[in-house]
Design an enzyme around this catalytic site. Structure first.
Site, mmCIF file in Angstrom:
data_model
loop_
_atom_site.group_PDB
_atom_site.id
_atom_site.type_symbol
_atom_site.label_atom_id
_atom_site.label_comp_id
_atom_site.label_asym_id
_atom_site.label_seq_id
_atom_site.Cartn_x
_atom_site.Cartn_y
_atom_site.Cartn_z
ATOM 1 N N THR A 101 41.449 70.523 -26.717
ATOM 2 C CA THR A 101 42.870 70.347 -26.446
ATOM 3 C C THR A 101 43.186 70.477 -24.957
ATOM 4 O O THR A 101 44.234 70.025 -24.513
ATOM 5 C CB THR A 101 43.697 71.381 -27.229
ATOM 6 O OG1 THR A 101 43.218 72.690 -26.915
ATOM 7 C CG2 THR A 101 43.578 71.159 -28.720
ATOM 8 N N SER A 128 41.204 77.883 -18.187
ATOM 9 C CA SER A 128 42.383 78.634 -18.592
ATOM 10 C C SER A 128 42.082 80.137 -18.578
ATOM 11 O O SER A 128 41.532 80.648 -17.611
ATOM 12 C CB SER A 128 42.871 78.157 -19.957
ATOM 13 O OG SER A 128 44.125 78.719 -20.280
ATOM 14 N N HIS A 129 42.417 80.848 -19.653
ATOM 15 C CA HIS A 129 42.286 82.307 -19.674
ATOM 16 C C HIS A 129 40.911 82.759 -20.162
ATOM 17 O O HIS A 129 40.690 83.954 -20.363
ATOM 18 C CB HIS A 129 43.362 82.905 -20.586
ATOM 19 C CG HIS A 129 43.254 82.446 -22.010
ATOM 20 N ND1 HIS A 129 43.570 81.170 -22.386
ATOM 21 C CD2 HIS A 129 42.862 83.086 -23.138
ATOM 22 C CE1 HIS A 129 43.381 81.041 -23.701
ATOM 23 N NE2 HIS A 129 42.955 82.184 -24.170
ATOM 24 N N ASP A 146 48.278 83.526 -16.862
ATOM 25 C CA ASP A 146 46.823 83.464 -16.992
ATOM 26 C C ASP A 146 46.205 82.824 -15.761
ATOM 27 O O ASP A 146 46.887 82.565 -14.762
ATOM 28 C CB ASP A 146 46.426 82.746 -18.285
ATOM 29 C CG ASP A 146 46.758 81.272 -18.252
ATOM 30 O OD1 ASP A 146 47.674 80.863 -17.491
ATOM 31 O OD2 ASP A 146 46.133 80.492 -18.992
ATOM 32 N N ARG A 181 50.210 79.756 -18.821
ATOM 33 C CA ARG A 181 50.684 80.595 -19.916
ATOM 34 C C ARG A 181 51.409 81.796 -19.329
ATOM 35 O O ARG A 181 51.108 82.232 -18.218
ATOM 36 C CB ARG A 181 49.532 81.069 -20.801
ATOM 37 C CG ARG A 181 48.765 79.934 -21.450
ATOM 38 C CD ARG A 181 47.702 80.472 -22.370
ATOM 39 N NE ARG A 181 46.821 79.416 -22.843
ATOM 40 C CZ ARG A 181 46.307 79.340 -24.062
ATOM 41 N NH1 ARG A 181 46.610 80.277 -24.941
ATOM 42 N NH2 ARG A 181 45.524 78.359 -24.410
ATOM 43 N N GLU A 209 54.473 76.552 -27.646
ATOM 44 C CA GLU A 209 53.457 76.832 -28.654
ATOM 45 C C GLU A 209 53.195 78.329 -28.724
ATOM 46 O O GLU A 209 53.369 79.049 -27.741
ATOM 47 C CB GLU A 209 52.175 76.052 -28.382
ATOM 48 C CG GLU A 209 51.689 76.066 -26.963
ATOM 49 C CD GLU A 209 50.515 75.135 -26.710
ATOM 50 O OE1 GLU A 209 50.226 74.278 -27.555
ATOM 51 O OE2 GLU A 209 49.885 75.286 -25.661
ATOM 52 N N GLU A 210 52.765 78.787 -29.906
ATOM 53 C CA GLU A 210 52.619 80.213 -30.168
ATOM 54 C C GLU A 210 51.615 80.912 -29.265
ATOM 55 O O GLU A 210 51.592 82.136 -29.187
ATOM 56 C CB GLU A 210 52.236 80.449 -31.631
ATOM 57 C CG GLU A 210 51.094 79.600 -32.158
ATOM 58 C CD GLU A 210 49.732 79.971 -31.637
ATOM 59 O OE1 GLU A 210 49.430 81.169 -31.575
ATOM 60 O OE2 GLU A 210 48.969 79.063 -31.265
ATOM 61 N N SER A 211 50.788 80.156 -28.572
ATOM 62 C CA SER A 211 49.797 80.740 -27.673
ATOM 63 C C SER A 211 50.353 80.968 -26.266
ATOM 64 O O SER A 211 49.594 81.073 -25.307
ATOM 65 C CB SER A 211 48.556 79.851 -27.613
ATOM 66 O OG SER A 211 48.900 78.527 -27.248
#
Length: 551
Positions: free
Chosen positions: A44, A147-148, A305, A310, A392-394
């Site tokens: 993704t 990313s993280h 992050d 994020r 989004e939930e993340s």
């Protein structure tokens, strides 16, 4: 998921990545394209892996970079390419490899001044700003980031001229082309030495900081934040935005303290995540222990992050807000305090995000657009303004400018973080307090995600289930109202299953990297009801997989 006894504690020396060995593995190892785990694979958010596992090394980056050059030529994309990197140890060598290929292919590349780090949303913002009003000579971009993910990880993603994460058609083409180049031993990859690439007439410098920071007033009410004089704290978590927060505070006169400005590729200053690994996840209470411990020093505090796409919001009253809680508050606030947004601008959420968002959207009279997991599904709506907000939930989100035009089409951690300051300034209460108001109005949901084992064959079947393969009529004592395998917002496959009852739901999706599937669940009737949903969810999925096997 079993929590490590080390979770939330400072990283120990034995946990730290050996950076020289990691970089040596990046340059010294060669992937075997006959091994699936060593091929280029776009998830993704691009291709990710580790040099220690032969899943992210120089050959991968050279092949992907050439594939991007070939794609640009095929699609007649001939404007500048904005190139950004985060602070992971593998990002610097991957940057060098990419630039060698881009310059050899004659691509006009825009690099940050002083080779500074560049957050993902800043690249999206730069692409969209450059392309505004143009119909040819369009820009695109690359962000080198995992990313993280842990410090031994590397990542590489492409953003086309719409500024957002590339969709599956684009990444599928690039993936196939890059793997063909790996199989040929990189035959067809153009490359020149790094110093020659740096001096190339096509290599340019760009002031990303000034461009992004100077434009923040178009998306946020920075005057309100300054005027309220509230105290703000930010922890960049050693990420790509570390040199952005100072200019933001100075430009807008904010009372903002950077609690940690260290950049260290071992990320030794982190508290470790739930599994005992170092992970720069601003939505994890374990990784965020340092900032949570400082919450009483500030009216509102936040972190981002490693590539700053994020956000994590820390309030005095609630500590670290779960992402779903903050998304609901942000949506409730924005759609009541952005009078220039289109009256039909919708709320975007993923299928695994909280139904609190559904209830807030209904109260606001706004259409809810529910899409599969992945921010790419919000790109078109944010681009044309038909979505005011996508989240989004993340803990990934972005929203349009105050005038309703596009800001970024990729996740932007900095803007939602600063929005928490705007909300606190204008409402006189922090987002944690405002979420309590929402629970009094709509009920208090409890939400969790668990994992269950699944073979590759079962994962494939789960991704292809149809509603008729669910035999159950009830979920945790309530009649099942809806069974989804396609997202209602756009009809795209969710790659799994979502089952909805009046006061609870679950969604099951296979992992893209492990032999497990993930169950997301929520209940508006308390923890016991949630646990019942989770147990029944596993049984429903197991029965559905068994039914699929017999057909």
């Amino acid at each position: 998921m079993e929590t490590s006894p080390l979770a939330g504690k400072p990283a120990q020396p034995a946990m730290l990545v050996n950076v020289p060995r990691l970089v040596t593995a990046y340059y010294g190892n060669r992937p075997d394209p006959s091994v699936p785990a060593q091929r280029v694979a776009f998830g993704t958010s691009g291709h990710r892996g580790s040099a220690f596992e032969n899943s992210f090394n120089e050959w991968h980056v050279l092949a992907i970079s050439q594939a991007i050059c070939d794609y640009r030529m095929q699609q007649h994309i001939d404007g500048p390419l904005f190139l950004g990197i985060d602070t992971h140890a593998l990002s610097e060598p991957a940057f060098a490899s990419a630039l060698e290929v881009l310059a050899a292919n004659g691509i006009e590349v825009m690099l940050a001044d002083k080779d500074d780090y560049t957050p993902t949303p800043v690249i999206s913002h730069a692409i969209l700003t450059y392309n505004r009003g143009r119909d040819k000579g369009l820009a695109d971009g690359i962000v080198i980031t995992p990313s993280h993910n842990p410090p031994d990880s590397g990542g590489f993603k492409y953003n086309p001229p719409n500024g957002g994460p590339a969709d599956k058609d684009v990444t599928g083409w690039m993936e196939a082309r890059a793997n063909a180049l790996l199989e040929s031993g990189l035959k067809g990859v153009k490359r020149i030495p790094l110093e020659q690439a740096r001096r190339a007439a096509t290599t340019h410098r760009h002031d990303f900081v000034t461009a992004y920071v100077g434009d923040l007033g178009s998306v946020l009410d920075m005057d309100a934040i300054r005027g309220a004089g509230i105290s703000l704290g930010v922890d960049p978590l050693g990420g790509a935005g570390v040199h952005y927060w100072g200019p933001i505070a100075e430009r807008y006169g904010l009372n903002l303290a950077i609690v940690n400005d260290a950049v260290d590729p071992t990320f030794r200053f982190m508290t470790v995540d739930w599994d005992g690994r170092i992970r720069m996840d601003p939505s994890s209470s374990y990784a965020m222990q340092s900032l949570i411990g400082l919450k009483d020093r500030f009216d509102i505090a936040f972190a981002c992050d490693t590539d700053h796409d994020r956000h994590g919001i820390v309030t005095r009253h609630a500590g670290l807000l779960p992402p779903n809680h903050y998304l609901a508050v942000a949506i409730d606030y924005l759609f009541q305090h952005r009078p220039q947004w289109r009256s039909e601008a919708a709320v975007g959420k993923t299928v695994v995000s909280s139904q609190m968002i559904d209830r807030v959207a209904a109260k606001l009279g706004r259409t809810l657009v529910e899409v599969p997991v992945g921010f790419k599904w919000f790109v078109e709506g944010l681009y044309d303004g038909s979505l005011g907000f996508g989240g989004e939930e993340s803990a990934g989100a972005s929203f349009v400018r105050r005038d309703g035009s596009v800001w970024t089409t990729d996740k932007d951690g900095m803007v939602p973080a600063l929005l928490s300051a705007e909300i606190t300034a204008r409402m006189g209460r922090d987002p944690g307090e405002l979420y309590r108001d929402l629970t009094r109005e709509f009920g208090e949901p409890v939400y969790d995600r668990i994992e269950a084992p699944a073979t590759p064959a079962q994962k494939q079947k789960l991704a292809q289930l149809s509603p008729r393969q669910v035999q159950s009529a009830e979920l945790a004592g309530e009649t099942i109202q809806t069974i989804l395998t396609q997202a209602p917002g756009n009809g795209a496959s969710i790659g799994g299953l979502k089952v909805i009852a009046e006061n609870g739901w679950f969604a099951a999706r296979p992992s893209g990297t492990e032999d497990i599937y993930k169950i997301y669940a929520e209940s508006f009737r308390g923890t016991d009801h949630l646990h019942r949903i989770q147990v029944e969810a596993q049984a429903i999925v197991s029965d559905a997989l068994a039914a699929a096997s017999q057909q």
